[in-house]
Design a protein around this motif. Sequence first.
Motif, PDB file in Angstrom:
ATOM      1  N   GLN A   1       0.933  -1.157  -0.447  1.00 21.97           N
ATOM      2  CA  GLN A   1       0.270   0.077   0.105  1.00 21.97           C
ATOM      3  C   GLN A   1       0.760   1.151  -0.402  1.00 21.97           C
ATOM      4  O   GLN A   1       1.960   1.024   0.659  1.00 21.97           O
ATOM      5  N   VAL A   2       0.324   2.423  -0.965  1.00 22.29           N
ATOM      6  CA  VAL A   2       1.279   3.156  -0.812  1.00 22.29           C
ATOM      7  C   VAL A   2       0.404   4.381  -0.064  1.00 22.29           C
ATOM      8  O   VAL A   2      -0.732   4.931  -1.065  1.00 22.29           O
ATOM      9  N   GLN A   3       1.043   5.593   0.270  1.00 23.22           N
ATOM     10  CA  GLN A   3      -0.064   6.417   0.925  1.00 23.22           C
ATOM     11  C   GLN A   3       0.772   8.010   0.035  1.00 23.22           C
ATOM     12  O   GLN A   3       2.483   8.344  -0.162  1.00 23.22           O
ATOM     13  N   LEU A   4      -0.103   8.721   0.134  1.00 26.77           N
ATOM     14  CA  LEU A   4       0.675  10.172  -1.120  1.00 26.77           C
ATOM     15  C   LEU A   4      -0.024  11.392  -0.424  1.00 26.77           C
ATOM     16  O   LEU A   4      -1.674  11.215   0.081  1.00 26.77           O
ATOM     17  N   VAL A   5       0.292  12.270  -0.190  1.00 28.37           N
ATOM     18  CA  VAL A   5       0.284  13.439   0.227  1.00 28.37           C
ATOM     19  C   VAL A   5       0.727  14.884   0.133  1.00 28.37           C
ATOM     20  O   VAL A   5       1.919  14.905   0.015  1.00 28.37           O
ATOM     21  N   GLU A   6       0.238  15.403  -1.082  1.00 35.98           N
ATOM     22  CA  GLU A   6       0.299  16.261  -1.997  1.00 35.98           C
ATOM     23  C   GLU A   6      -0.234  17.979  -0.907  1.00 35.98           C
ATOM     24  O   GLU A   6      -0.407  17.697   0.485  1.00 35.98           O
TER      25      GLU A   6
END
Length: 124
Positions: A1-6
């Motif tokens: 699982q990958v989490q991305l935060v902009e």
Amino acid sequence: QVQLVESGGGLVQGGDSLRLSCVASGRIFSTYTVGWFRQAPGKEREFVAATRWSGIDTNYADSVKTRFTISRDNGKNTVYLQLNSLKPEDTAVYYCAARTGWSLSPIVGEYNYWGQGTQVTVST
């Protein structure tokens, strides 16, 4: 699982610059591709730029290739999008996305993981 935060969006005037950041966490591998997309009100989400998590290849939409630059800092698990010479038509929510595989695909549906987006508003 990958989490991305902009982060990094904001309200700017035409001609100004912004740098967006996308911090990745979780199991992201060197074979992943990371892309930036944007969605303006009432329009479909569109491709902006992509790069591989390793290597130097990039891909840009024609509308931004002379003004935007995608880059990454693997040590910080961060992908950046430098936006220069901004225009009102660049106003949109900008999303970071990741996909498995080497293809620098511009297709929304080929990306498995998405961030929550960051708003960029360019005034005249």
